[in-house]
Write a protein that holds these residues in place. Sequence first.
Motif, PDB file in Angstrom:
ATOM      1  N   LYS A  24       4.624 -19.490  -7.580  1.00 41.43           N
ATOM      2  CA  LYS A  24       3.810 -19.507  -8.801  1.00 41.43           C
ATOM      3  C   LYS A  24       2.973 -20.781  -8.942  1.00 41.43           C
ATOM      4  CE  LYS A  24       6.899 -16.442 -11.273  1.00 41.43           C
ATOM      5  NZ  LYS A  24       7.723 -16.222 -12.441  1.00 41.43           N
ATOM      6  N   LYS A  25       2.728 -21.472  -7.819  1.00 42.44           N
ATOM      7  CA  LYS A  25       1.865 -22.653  -7.831  1.00 42.44           C
ATOM      8  C   LYS A  25       0.759 -22.438  -6.814  1.00 42.44           C
ATOM      9  CE  LYS A  25       5.288 -25.827  -9.487  1.00 42.44           C
ATOM     10  NZ  LYS A  25       5.763 -27.180  -9.489  1.00 42.44           N
ATOM     11  N   GLU A  26      -0.411 -22.945  -7.151  1.00 40.80           N
ATOM     12  CA  GLU A  26      -1.585 -22.740  -6.317  1.00 40.80           C
ATOM     13  C   GLU A  26      -1.574 -23.661  -5.092  1.00 40.80           C
ATOM     14  OE1 GLU A  26      -6.404 -22.616  -6.884  1.00 40.80           O
ATOM     15  OE2 GLU A  26      -5.215 -23.810  -8.259  1.00 40.80           O
ATOM     16  N   ILE A  27      -1.870 -23.067  -3.940  1.00 45.68           N
ATOM     17  CA  ILE A  27      -2.172 -23.816  -2.732  1.00 45.68           C
ATOM     18  C   ILE A  27      -3.679 -23.655  -2.564  1.00 45.68           C
ATOM     19  CG2 ILE A  27      -1.908 -23.966  -0.223  1.00 45.68           C
ATOM     20  CD1 ILE A  27       0.650 -24.699  -1.559  1.00 45.68           C
ATOM     21  N   TYR A  28      -4.418 -24.764  -2.615  1.00 48.67           N
ATOM     22  CA  TYR A  28      -5.875 -24.653  -2.554  1.00 48.67           C
ATOM     23  C   TYR A  28      -6.326 -23.974  -1.277  1.00 48.67           C
ATOM     24  CZ  TYR A  28      -6.522 -27.535  -6.682  1.00 48.67           C
ATOM     25  OH  TYR A  28      -6.511 -28.010  -7.965  1.00 48.67           O
ATOM     26  N   PHE A  29      -5.894 -24.502  -0.119  1.00 48.93           N
ATOM     27  CA  PHE A  29      -6.373 -23.943   1.148  1.00 48.93           C
ATOM     28  C   PHE A  29      -5.256 -23.876   2.182  1.00 48.93           C
ATOM     29  CE2 PHE A  29     -10.121 -26.226  -0.599  1.00 48.93           C
ATOM     30  CZ  PHE A  29     -10.910 -25.114  -0.863  1.00 48.93           C
ATOM     31  N   VAL A  30      -5.255 -22.782   2.928  1.00 49.10           N
ATOM     32  CA  VAL A  30      -4.443 -22.639   4.123  1.00 49.10           C
ATOM     33  C   VAL A  30      -5.433 -22.325   5.234  1.00 49.10           C
ATOM     34  CG1 VAL A  30      -2.599 -21.389   5.287  1.00 49.10           C
ATOM     35  CG2 VAL A  30      -2.504 -21.731   2.793  1.00 49.10           C
ATOM     36  N   ALA A  31      -5.556 -23.261   6.177  1.00 50.68           N
ATOM     37  CA  ALA A  31      -6.482 -23.085   7.291  1.00 50.68           C
ATOM     38  C   ALA A  31      -5.679 -22.687   8.525  1.00 50.68           C
ATOM     39  CB  ALA A  31      -7.251 -24.378   7.549  1.00 50.68           C
ATOM     40  N   VAL A  32      -6.220 -21.747   9.306  1.00 50.73           N
ATOM     41  CA  VAL A  32      -5.521 -21.227  10.474  1.00 50.73           C
ATOM     42  C   VAL A  32      -6.458 -21.269  11.675  1.00 50.73           C
ATOM     43  CG1 VAL A  32      -4.343 -19.222  11.456  1.00 50.73           C
ATOM     44  CG2 VAL A  32      -4.161 -19.690   9.006  1.00 50.73           C
ATOM     45  N   LYS A  33      -5.912 -21.763  12.786  1.00 48.80           N
ATOM     46  CA  LYS A  33      -6.639 -21.756  14.059  1.00 48.80           C
ATOM     47  C   LYS A  33      -5.621 -21.498  15.154  1.00 48.80           C
ATOM     48  CE  LYS A  33      -8.838 -25.514  14.923  1.00 48.80           C
ATOM     49  NZ  LYS A  33      -9.508 -26.726  15.370  1.00 48.80           N
ATOM     50  N   ARG A  34      -5.742 -20.384  15.835  1.00 50.29           N
ATOM     51  CA  ARG A  34      -4.778 -19.957  16.849  1.00 50.29           C
ATOM     52  C   ARG A  34      -3.371 -19.997  16.266  1.00 50.29           C
ATOM     53  NH1 ARG A  34      -7.926 -23.762  19.531  1.00 50.29           N
ATOM     54  NH2 ARG A  34      -9.748 -22.800  20.465  1.00 50.29           N
ATOM     55  N   ASN A  35      -2.501 -20.846  16.787  1.00 50.81           N
ATOM     56  CA  ASN A  35      -1.117 -20.929  16.299  1.00 50.81           C
ATOM     57  C   ASN A  35      -0.889 -22.124  15.392  1.00 50.81           C
ATOM     58  OD1 ASN A  35      -0.367 -18.637  17.723  1.00 50.81           O
ATOM     59  ND2 ASN A  35       0.105 -19.801  19.563  1.00 50.81           N
ATOM     60  N   GLU A  36      -1.937 -22.694  14.847  1.00 51.37           N
ATOM     61  CA  GLU A  36      -1.826 -23.854  13.964  1.00 51.37           C
ATOM     62  C   GLU A  36      -2.129 -23.440  12.525  1.00 51.37           C
ATOM     63  OE1 GLU A  36      -3.757 -27.619  15.286  1.00 51.37           O
ATOM     64  OE2 GLU A  36      -4.571 -26.310  16.832  1.00 51.37           O
ATOM     65  N   LEU A  38      -2.721 -25.423   8.501  1.00 48.14           N
ATOM     66  CA  LEU A  38      -2.923 -26.661   7.757  1.00 48.14           C
ATOM     67  C   LEU A  38      -2.953 -26.291   6.284  1.00 48.14           C
ATOM     68  CD1 LEU A  38      -3.774 -29.684   7.604  1.00 48.14           C
ATOM     69  CD2 LEU A  38      -6.124 -28.906   7.875  1.00 48.14           C
ATOM     70  N   TYR A  39      -2.102 -26.950   5.490  1.00 49.77           N
ATOM     71  CA  TYR A  39      -2.046 -26.709   4.049  1.00 49.77           C
ATOM     72  C   TYR A  39      -2.720 -27.883   3.349  1.00 49.77           C
ATOM     73  CZ  TYR A  39       1.650 -23.470   5.440  1.00 49.77           C
ATOM     74  OH  TYR A  39       2.374 -22.464   6.030  1.00 49.77           O
ATOM     75  N   PRO A  58       3.770 -27.968  -4.699  1.00 51.56           N
ATOM     76  CA  PRO A  58       3.673 -26.726  -3.917  1.00 51.56           C
ATOM     77  C   PRO A  58       3.781 -26.981  -2.415  1.00 51.56           C
ATOM     78  CG  PRO A  58       1.821 -26.905  -5.447  1.00 51.56           C
ATOM     79  CD  PRO A  58       2.566 -28.188  -5.502  1.00 51.56           C
ATOM     80  N   LEU A  59       3.262 -28.108  -1.956  1.00 51.35           N
ATOM     81  CA  LEU A  59       3.324 -28.424  -0.530  1.00 51.35           C
ATOM     82  C   LEU A  59       4.755 -28.699  -0.089  1.00 51.35           C
ATOM     83  CD1 LEU A  59       0.203 -30.762  -0.254  1.00 51.35           C
ATOM     84  CD2 LEU A  59       0.366 -28.361   0.438  1.00 51.35           C
ATOM     85  N   LEU A  60       5.516 -29.367  -0.924  1.00 51.67           N
ATOM     86  CA  LEU A  60       6.897 -29.698  -0.575  1.00 51.67           C
ATOM     87  C   LEU A  60       7.799 -28.467  -0.527  1.00 51.67           C
ATOM     88  CD1 LEU A  60       7.366 -32.978  -2.629  1.00 51.67           C
ATOM     89  CD2 LEU A  60       6.893 -32.742  -0.174  1.00 51.67           C
ATOM     90  N   LYS A  61       7.392 -27.387  -1.156  1.00 48.39           N
ATOM     91  CA  LYS A  61       8.186 -26.163  -1.147  1.00 48.39           C
ATOM     92  C   LYS A  61       7.931 -25.307   0.091  1.00 48.39           C
ATOM     93  CE  LYS A  61       8.910 -25.964  -6.036  1.00 48.39           C
ATOM     94  NZ  LYS A  61       8.775 -25.245  -7.272  1.00 48.39           N
ATOM     95  N   ILE A  62       6.952 -25.665   0.889  1.00 44.53           N
ATOM     96  CA  ILE A  62       6.659 -24.915   2.113  1.00 44.53           C
ATOM     97  C   ILE A  62       7.647 -25.359   3.181  1.00 44.53           C
ATOM     98  CG2 ILE A  62       4.949 -24.437   3.895  1.00 44.53           C
ATOM     99  CD1 ILE A  62       2.802 -25.074   1.728  1.00 44.53           C
ATOM    100  N   TYR A  66       4.246 -27.276   9.616  1.00 44.64           N
ATOM    101  CA  TYR A  66       2.805 -27.508   9.773  1.00 44.64           C
ATOM    102  C   TYR A  66       2.348 -28.642   8.859  1.00 44.64           C
ATOM    103  CZ  TYR A  66       2.635 -23.159  12.408  1.00 44.64           C
ATOM    104  OH  TYR A  66       2.839 -22.176  13.336  1.00 44.64           O
ATOM    105  N   THR A  67       1.205 -29.211   9.189  1.00 45.19           N
ATOM    106  CA  THR A  67       0.660 -30.351   8.450  1.00 45.19           C
ATOM    107  C   THR A  67       0.321 -29.959   7.018  1.00 45.19           C
ATOM    108  OG1 THR A  67      -0.255 -31.263  10.488  1.00 45.19           O
ATOM    109  CG2 THR A  67      -1.175 -32.079   8.427  1.00 45.19           C
ATOM    110  N   LYS A  68       0.686 -30.846   6.115  1.00 50.81           N
ATOM    111  CA  LYS A  68       0.381 -30.677   4.692  1.00 50.81           C
ATOM    112  C   LYS A  68      -0.348 -31.929   4.229  1.00 50.81           C
ATOM    113  CE  LYS A  68       4.679 -28.187   4.521  1.00 50.81           C
ATOM    114  NZ  LYS A  68       4.927 -28.239   5.943  1.00 50.81           N
ATOM    115  N   MET A  69      -1.425 -31.753   3.467  1.00 46.57           N
ATOM    116  CA  MET A  69      -2.186 -32.920   3.027  1.00 46.57           C
ATOM    117  C   MET A  69      -2.830 -32.713   1.673  1.00 46.57           C
ATOM    118  SD  MET A  69      -5.652 -32.924   5.394  1.00 46.57           S
ATOM    119  CE  MET A  69      -4.766 -33.125   6.909  1.00 46.57           C
ATOM    120  N   ILE A  70      -3.104 -33.850   1.037  1.00 42.80           N
ATOM    121  CA  ILE A  70      -3.878 -33.879  -0.199  1.00 42.80           C
ATOM    122  C   ILE A  70      -5.129 -34.678   0.098  1.00 42.80           C
ATOM    123  CG2 ILE A  70      -3.976 -34.630  -2.599  1.00 42.80           C
ATOM    124  CD1 ILE A  70      -0.899 -34.400  -2.666  1.00 42.80           C
TER     125      ILE A  70
END
Length: 95
Positions: A24-36, A38-39, A58-62, A66-70
Amino acid sequence: MMENIVAVELLRRWNELYAGMLYKKEIYFVAVKRNEKLYIQVANSIDAPDTLEREISPLLKIADAYTKMIITCTMQEMYQCEGVKILDIADWLLG
């Protein structure tokens, strides 16, 4: 405006781009490239403790590794908070 800049750059760098909800929290972007993946969260400022908590929680709940950033306007070098990378938008765009 920052979210739009980040979205355009992510579309340039990555194959797929999603926005979503997690616990119930927004993740702005999830980027995908092949098997990678990025949150990314985007915030103008995370100086206030409640703003940092809102963006990082929200990032800490994933559970995956994979890499998580603000991306924000820190005017500082990249640093980490609880394993989440905090980057200045200008540095990220030039990187």
